[in-house]
Scaffold this motif. Sequence first.
Motif, PDB file in Angstrom:
ATOM      1  N   ILE A  25     -38.208  61.957  74.012  1.00 39.03           N
ATOM      2  CA  ILE A  25     -38.644  62.233  74.741  1.00 39.03           C
ATOM      3  C   ILE A  25     -37.740  62.919  75.643  1.00 39.03           C
ATOM      4  O   ILE A  25     -37.512  63.979  75.534  1.00 39.03           O
ATOM      5  CB  ILE A  25     -39.417  61.120  75.793  1.00 39.03           C
ATOM      6  N   PRO A  26     -39.238  64.108  76.359  1.00 40.11           N
ATOM      7  CA  PRO A  26     -38.889  64.743  77.004  1.00 40.11           C
ATOM      8  C   PRO A  26     -38.505  64.140  78.263  1.00 40.11           C
ATOM      9  O   PRO A  26     -39.173  63.307  78.438  1.00 40.11           O
ATOM     10  CB  PRO A  26     -40.431  65.773  77.156  1.00 40.11           C
ATOM     11  N   LEU A  46     -49.138  63.417  77.213  1.00 43.25           N
ATOM     12  CA  LEU A  46     -48.449  64.860  77.363  1.00 43.25           C
ATOM     13  C   LEU A  46     -48.313  65.063  78.853  1.00 43.25           C
ATOM     14  O   LEU A  46     -48.307  64.804  79.136  1.00 43.25           O
ATOM     15  CB  LEU A  46     -49.840  66.226  76.668  1.00 43.25           C
ATOM     16  N   LEU A  47     -47.000  65.186  78.974  1.00 46.93           N
ATOM     17  CA  LEU A  47     -46.235  65.483  80.157  1.00 46.93           C
ATOM     18  C   LEU A  47     -47.167  66.694  80.511  1.00 46.93           C
ATOM     19  O   LEU A  47     -47.607  66.914  82.282  1.00 46.93           O
ATOM     20  CB  LEU A  47     -44.996  65.405  80.424  1.00 46.93           C
ATOM     21  N   THR A  85     -47.154  69.005  70.827  1.00 44.54           N
ATOM     22  CA  THR A  85     -45.540  69.526  70.031  1.00 44.54           C
ATOM     23  C   THR A  85     -45.656  68.145  70.560  1.00 44.54           C
ATOM     24  O   THR A  85     -45.705  66.928  72.227  1.00 44.54           O
ATOM     25  CB  THR A  85     -45.136  70.288  70.626  1.00 44.54           C
ATOM     26  N   LEU A  86     -45.271  66.663  70.284  1.00 48.21           N
ATOM     27  CA  LEU A  86     -43.999  65.943  70.182  1.00 48.21           C
ATOM     28  C   LEU A  86     -42.722  65.938  70.796  1.00 48.21           C
ATOM     29  O   LEU A  86     -42.777  65.189  71.390  1.00 48.21           O
ATOM     30  CB  LEU A  86     -43.719  65.252  68.969  1.00 48.21           C
ATOM     31  N   THR A  87     -42.845  67.173  71.307  1.00 50.47           N
ATOM     32  CA  THR A  87     -41.216  67.370  71.842  1.00 50.47           C
ATOM     33  C   THR A  87     -41.996  67.699  73.655  1.00 50.47           C
ATOM     34  O   THR A  87     -41.723  67.742  74.442  1.00 50.47           O
ATOM     35  CB  THR A  87     -41.085  68.508  72.197  1.00 50.47           C
ATOM     36  N   ASN A  88     -43.616  67.656  73.517  1.00 52.25           N
ATOM     37  CA  ASN A  88     -44.130  67.351  74.876  1.00 52.25           C
ATOM     38  C   ASN A  88     -44.654  65.785  75.382  1.00 52.25           C
ATOM     39  O   ASN A  88     -45.834  66.138  75.861  1.00 52.25           O
ATOM     40  CB  ASN A  88     -45.385  68.724  75.183  1.00 52.25           C
ATOM     41  N   ALA A  89     -44.252  64.786  74.404  1.00 51.72           N
ATOM     42  CA  ALA A  89     -45.256  63.750  74.405  1.00 51.72           C
ATOM     43  C   ALA A  89     -43.867  62.546  74.808  1.00 51.72           C
ATOM     44  O   ALA A  89     -43.269  63.169  74.064  1.00 51.72           O
ATOM     45  CB  ALA A  89     -45.919  63.655  73.718  1.00 51.72           C
ATOM     46  N   VAL A  90     -44.393  61.638  75.417  1.00 54.51           N
ATOM     47  CA  VAL A  90     -44.207  60.466  75.489  1.00 54.51           C
ATOM     48  C   VAL A  90     -45.052  59.924  75.213  1.00 54.51           C
ATOM     49  O   VAL A  90     -46.185  59.501  75.395  1.00 54.51           O
ATOM     50  CB  VAL A  90     -43.305  60.229  77.355  1.00 54.51           C
ATOM     51  N   PRO A 127     -40.605  56.147  79.022  1.00 51.12           N
ATOM     52  CA  PRO A 127     -40.744  55.738  80.321  1.00 51.12           C
ATOM     53  C   PRO A 127     -41.109  54.719  81.018  1.00 51.12           C
ATOM     54  O   PRO A 127     -41.634  53.340  81.539  1.00 51.12           O
ATOM     55  CB  PRO A 127     -42.223  56.940  80.642  1.00 51.12           C
ATOM     56  N   GLU A 128     -39.959  54.955  82.324  1.00 52.09           N
ATOM     57  CA  GLU A 128     -40.266  53.951  83.317  1.00 52.09           C
ATOM     58  C   GLU A 128     -41.480  54.011  84.615  1.00 52.09           C
ATOM     59  O   GLU A 128     -41.717  53.474  84.904  1.00 52.09           O
ATOM     60  CB  GLU A 128     -38.802  52.605  84.218  1.00 52.09           C
ATOM     61  N   SER A 129     -41.362  55.041  84.365  1.00 53.88           N
ATOM     62  CA  SER A 129     -41.856  55.685  85.789  1.00 53.88           C
ATOM     63  C   SER A 129     -42.510  57.454  85.144  1.00 53.88           C
ATOM     64  O   SER A 129     -42.152  58.160  84.686  1.00 53.88           O
ATOM     65  CB  SER A 129     -42.023  55.815  87.312  1.00 53.88           C
ATOM     66  N   LEU A 130     -43.423  57.822  85.912  1.00 52.05           N
ATOM     67  CA  LEU A 130     -43.822  59.200  85.217  1.00 52.05           C
ATOM     68  C   LEU A 130     -44.208  59.611  86.814  1.00 52.05           C
ATOM     69  O   LEU A 130     -44.342  59.221  87.781  1.00 52.05           O
ATOM     70  CB  LEU A 130     -45.476  59.561  84.387  1.00 52.05           C
ATOM     71  N   TRP A 131     -43.990  61.688  86.883  1.00 54.94           N
ATOM     72  CA  TRP A 131     -43.593  62.181  87.634  1.00 54.94           C
ATOM     73  C   TRP A 131     -44.050  63.354  88.333  1.00 54.94           C
ATOM     74  O   TRP A 131     -43.763  64.250  86.964  1.00 54.94           O
ATOM     75  CB  TRP A 131     -41.867  62.237  88.525  1.00 54.94           C
TER      76      TRP A 131
END
Length: 490
Positions: A78-79, A145-146, A162-167, A219-223
């Motif tokens: 994940i990113p 998407l982040l 892009t999957l490199t920008n996704a969690v 992810p355990e959290s997003l920021w």
Amino acid sequence: REWTMKTSIVFLLCISVFPGFSQGRVVREDETGFAECNVFFPGQVPPEGFTKPFHVKICQQYNNEPRFATLYSTKDKIPLYSAFKFTKPAQSEEENWLVEPQIDDPENDLHEMVHEADIGGTVANLGANQALTSDYVGSGYERGLLNPSFLNEDDFQVATYTLTNAVPLSPALSKSWHRDVAKVVEQALVPHCSKMDHLYLLAGAIPSSVQVKGKVSVPESLWLAACCDAPEGWSLGLVKKANDENSLADLTVRELEKQLLPGVHLFKGNCGENKQSQEKGEAVLQVVSQIRSGEQVGKSNNQETKDQPVGKNNNQETSGWVRRVAGIIATPFIKLLELLIYIFVELVKSVFYFLWLVVKRVVGTILDGVFSLWNGMVSYLKAISMVLISIPYDVGRVIINIFMGFLQIVRDVLSLTYRILSIPMGFVLHLAAFPYHTVCAIPSVLKDAATGIGGTFLLVIDATAAVLQGFYYLAAHIIKRFVPKGSSDD
């Protein structure tokens, strides 16, 4: 090699013919920062402290133009963060997911991001270091998407898919996070940054030990970290816990950095922390607080115009002081309103939860009854089927037993015949020759009888002669004993 060259030529033709083809580039270790994508960081200095060997820098490009930067973890798939700037709210969204071939196969000729379906077998170890669409299918998680697509338009929006920008995010968490980010950026951040092109955004995720299909970390959290380095700048941090979709905590950038890896610094010089405008920061926090409490925030009427005259500083200071006092007075009421809203929301949630339990119990009882009825019908049909199937089976067994009995009778007859026929022929011949041997033995028997009778007669004569001779010798002996010798001679 010939086939690879042809593929590369086709790929280049696709780029030239289709201008909407999305592109990206993995930054080499010898390049400084994120290369062309350094423009998405204040002072063109990326965050510090992300130095693990599995951290890969990606300059996300589209039409050969940098669109945003991503730091990707090949370990967690994940990113860790995406750095971008707000352009314009998107009018429409169209998903067209891409992958980065260079992450899995650095020696590959595909140096740009491509559609996963178009790769075929041209990339070795595809999916070894990055997530693929198949990792999300049937997992219950969405590709969150982040760098949200709805904060971008046109080319920028296409590049975000892009999957490199996704969690991996649950549908509810993905919806609430993107809703909160949209409101915070459009209603709190953009209106209070006098120069929009000086508003830098970092959206990231903190990996957990939970994995999707044993591969992609949840992810355990997003920021979210924001930095406005305009003359009157400010910075802000937001955190949302993955296990509470309604949570949204605001904090300073320094407090946010402490929740990340040790030694992490997100913005150069902490986004000019020493020169930050306290008034701007409080205004942003007030709007964020209103957003968190569920209030609708319109466009700020207090947004300052550029290059105001120096003579208006006193009025600005007075109005700022009034706003601060108003903010201090309004804060308890806002907190009380937040508490009431929280209690109301929890009460509604409890009511819905109770109704859900009742519905679940009723539906469960009905389903149990239907299931029991279904099992009874299946058992009854199964028993009838077994009986119907056993009828021809039993008839066949009777027919087979009759046939086997008949075969047993035939076997016994044949066995008896064999035993009768197996009597020795010599016995039969001797039995047949018995009359012959009996008749032929009569003369021999008569001869033997005559011989026996003649021998008996001769034996009697011999015995009589012997007796008489004995008497003679006895008489002679007596006479010799008692008669005188002289006269005996006479």
